[in-house]
Design a protein around this motif. Structure first.
Motif, short mmCIF file in Angstrom:
data_model
loop_
_atom_site.label_atom_id
_atom_site.label_comp_id
_atom_site.label_asym_id
_atom_site.label_seq_id
_atom_site.Cartn_x
_atom_site.Cartn_y
_atom_site.Cartn_z
N TYR A 117 -19.84 -37.39 -33.98
CA TYR A 117 -19.52 -38.42 -33.02
C TYR A 117 -18.00 -38.59 -32.93
N TRP A 118 -17.37 -38.60 -34.10
CA TRP A 118 -15.91 -38.76 -34.19
C TRP A 118 -15.20 -37.61 -33.46
N LEU A 121 -15.45 -38.11 -29.80
CA LEU A 121 -14.48 -39.09 -29.32
C LEU A 121 -13.11 -38.44 -29.13
N LEU A 124 -13.24 -36.42 -26.08
CA LEU A 124 -13.22 -37.29 -24.90
C LEU A 124 -11.77 -37.65 -24.56
N SER A 125 -11.03 -38.01 -25.59
CA SER A 125 -9.64 -38.40 -25.38
C SER A 125 -8.84 -37.21 -24.84
N SER A 185 -16.33 -43.80 -19.71
CA SER A 185 -17.14 -43.54 -20.91
C SER A 185 -18.56 -44.07 -20.81
N ASN A 226 -19.55 -48.81 -26.64
CA ASN A 226 -19.07 -48.18 -25.41
C ASN A 226 -17.87 -48.92 -24.83
N ILE A 229 -14.86 -47.94 -26.82
CA ILE A 229 -14.40 -46.59 -26.48
C ILE A 229 -13.62 -46.63 -25.17
N VAL A 233 -10.05 -45.90 -26.23
CA VAL A 233 -9.89 -44.44 -26.19
C VAL A 233 -9.54 -43.94 -24.78
#
Lengths: 497, 497
Positions: A117-118, A121, A124-125, A185, A226, A229, A233
């Motif tokens: 998951y990390w 993320l 995603l960034s 997100s 969410n 995030i 993020v």
């Protein structure tokens, strides 16, 4: 008045409608698409705009995966990003699938998932940072921006999955229309409409709308996650640009919320009903159309299935990432069925394919789903395929892999129109039995036919609805009267209280 | 593809649409209207249903004010209520206006307003008790209920301002469609959709959607007050019947929320944009149509106004309650204007009427508003008149009297399409100057023309939209897929969190 006669109002409606269908006037639209399967949708909308006489310019990157530089229905503006990270390749996403399958195979410890998951993320960034570079390149290029101003566009059409177009639209002072299901997100509604966690399952968790108390707690937790995030993020990536180019005091999130019209790729035969907003227009299934005839070869293969009919399988572009031990089990299960099978498969060819199975790298999915001999659709649960199966009333065997796919197939399963399999738990028997159940039990087909009939019961085709509202925004230079004050609230909580 | 050509999807839309306009099939609709100006709207919808081939039965009381027993486009079912309270007369409402004006004249102490408010609550309860008697009479009459069952209605169409039809629909197990703006104790949205008090002004307070912090507090207080009225004054009236006829465990409020489709008499050129729901369909202005020619007499009068044009004034049916000292000031102000005046006035004739003013007990309001010579509309702010003025682009001088009228004209004033006067503060000069300002300053007309053009920019006439969705519910035996889970929440707060 005689029965069924058209009174004056109906005649007026007809005139308005005919005038919409036949009037051609030329507007100018600047488009910021998202690459991959999203582009398939956006491209259809662009074709629609072109056929109604509008000039379309598509902003693409030099390394674009799907978006071609030249096409008969649009001109393009190619932006070269320095040091491009290679996220615009299929393999980038396939590697996610491989990792997730490996974790599940090893028993799936919470720590392993957390670390996965990390990593997601972080990715995603990176994706948003790369996407934002398009904005930087454009906003820094004074000559380009002046040229865009001089072109006098009427509208910026954006897929806000990667919302960099919002910045350019702001700089040009133009109204915006979103072609949206996913945004920054999560699902688009969560940015623009109140989303009570008591009955609106949040993005990223496969929950129903009828929740137990514990499910509601879980849902609320994920909603908070969410939101974090989004706030910590994704938005900071764009907020930095907002501050640099437009000065402080503005928030990217508010700019995002301020879009004039949200063309939402959602239909409530599929999505759980939920609060909405006056400027959200539903166009779910706008890509669907009646089937065209198959090629002679394919038609021969399909006809050879006789009364048993055929099954279509496509797990999208990610299927390359499925290990051979899984595809072998699927191939073995198919070999035991009396139906013919057409399988879109771009990865390694299983050794144990049955004679009844045709492997293709590409296939006319929509035309096959509309063929009278089709019995079921084995799908990973991408929304394009789901809407095509709803449109054609074809029951689904869901094999979700990543992202929104588990949520998507859950929605069909709850409506009795699909059965869902966990790809990591598949055995030859379970796969065969599930497919047979969906093919032979009229329950699934009947439910899907009902969804299909509800979905088709609309006064206008959803693509025409989309085109109407895009032109509405061009005609009226925005749609401010449909946009609530919520997007100006200083605190996100104010927008729902 | 040549510009403006109709592609396959547009052709499909056209076919669907033509089939909607020309197909006649006969459904059966049971209608529970609300008397008075609400009936004007409902009657139009019934005429639309009749012209499309449906059989309509209207439930009316023997003492009905507007709803006739016989009409070419519906049959009726007359219910006699024992010991009927005389609320179905215009005078009943006129007396409210007289009382309120008296309080304001005396300086309007908070205690006087509180006592007036208290009296209104008592009346609200009486009105609902009387309305609920229709339900009692019907549900007690086993033969009647059996007859209704045997008739096999497809749908119950209800104006839920007085929502007794919901009980009968429940007893008959039929889907329901609401023709609604007001429900039980407030605007319809407050029952079915999330209503954040930060930007959604609640019913009964004339607040804008851009509120200061103090206004938000005031709004939240009123929201709470309305919720209490709904919960402790209105719903208990019907909950008693629910328990008596359907057993305990059911809540009337949930039944109300569970309507299949809400045909909302709202358009967002008028109403502030706010969260909505998938089963809310907006039909604001569905009563509007192009003007018919005036009678020769009226046309002569209007033409005699020359380039100055004419002003239309109607304060609805309540104007009888306006004291002569106010109507005299209005008459004196009109006499000083160069325009001709057509004034709908059923009360005592002012002595000082100018030669330019024509007093009529009834007038073809919609046709006059559509006349090219009209300059302004002096209106109390009833929604029928407001939508007709929007449709025709006629700026408004608002003279709100009671109920929702102050909120209604505020909406037009905020959009720069109206100026509003306090009826108790009117002087001849203020009235004259305000009317002149609205007539002569293009600001008001331009804004109203813009609202008109936005309102008319729809793919279908709102009455056709209403008919489409009524037939949708008949065809599909409900619209459950558009109804959120919110209506099943045990606690009202859950529905918005």
């Amino acid at each position: 008045m005689p029965r069924g006669s058209m009174d004056i109002l109906s005649r007026l409606s007809l005139l308005t409608f005919l005038s919409f269908l036949t009037t051609a006037w030329s507007g100018k639209v600047l488009v910021f698409p998202v690459d991959g399967s999203h582009w398939v949708n956006m491209n259809l909308m662009i074709q629609g705009l072109h056929s109604r006489g509008h000039e379309v310019t598509v902003v693409r990157t030099a390394t674009s995966w799907y978006v071609k530089e030249t096409a008969p229905h649009y001109s393009s503006l190619t932006i070269t990003i320095p040091e491009a990270i290679c996220i615009e390749k299929e393999d980038f996403f396939v590697s996610f699938l491989v990792k997730m399958l490996a974790i599940k195979k090893e028993g799936g410890s919470p720590m392993a998932f957390l670390s996965f998951y990390w990593e997601m993320l972080g990715t995603l960034s990176i994706i948003h940072q790369q996407a934002s570079m398009v904005g930087v390149q454009m906003l820094e290029d004074k000559a380009l921006m002046q040229k865009l101003r001089d072109t006098k566009y009427d509208l910026v059409l954006i897929d806000p999955g990667l919302p960099v177009g919002v910045l350019v639209a702001h700089a040009l002072g133009l109204p915006t229309v979103f072609n949206v299901r996913w945004i920054t997100s999560g699902e688009g509604h969560f940015v623009v409409a109140p989303s009570p966690t008591s009955y609106v399952p949040t993005s990223g968790v496969a929950l129903p709308d009828k929740m137990t108390f514990l499910q509601r707690l879980q849902n609320t937790f994920h909603y908070g996650l969410n939101t974090c995030i989004d706030k910590f993020v994704v938005c900071p990536v764009y907020d930095r640009l907002v501050e640099k180019y437009f000065g402080s005091g503005l928030s990217f999130y508010h700019m995002l919320q301020a879009a004039d019209i949200w063309l939402m790729r959602v239909d409530f035969v599929f999505e759980f009903p939920r609060p909405t907003m006056p400027n959200i227009v539903y166009i779910g299934g706008f890509q669907c159309k009646p089937p065209s005839p198959l090629s002679a070869e394919l038609e021969d293969f399909v006809q050879s299935s006789g009364d048993h009919g055929f099954i279509l399988m496509s797990l999208g572009t990610l299927v390359k990432g499925l290990p051979k031990e899984i595809t072998s089990k699927i191939a073995a299960a198919f070999a035991q069925l009396p139906q013919k099978i057409i399988w879109r498969h771009a990865g390694e060819r299983p050794d144990n394919l049955g004679n009844n199975t045709l492997l293709l790298k590409w296939l006319p999915q929509s035309d096959l789903l509309g063929h009278p001999k089709i019995k079921a659709f084995v799908s990973h649960g991408g929304t394009n395929g789901i809407y095509e199966s709803i449109y054609n009333g074809v029951p689904v065997v869901g094999v979700p892999l990543l992202f929104d796919q588990p949520e998507n197939v859950l929605r069909l399963e709850i409506r009795g129109a699909a059965k869902v399999l966990d790809v990591t738990q598949i055995t030859t028997e379970s796969f065969r039995d599930t497919v047979q159940e969906v093919v032979n039990n009229p329950f699934y087909r009947d439910n899907m036919k009902r969804l299909s009939s509800l979905h088709r019961d609309q006064p206008m085709h959803p693509l025409d609805t989309a085109l109407f509202w895009i032109e509405f925004v061009m005609r009226n230079k925005g749609a401010a009267h449909l946009r609530t004050e919520s997007y100006k609230m200083p605190c996100r909580a104010f927008a729902v209280l």
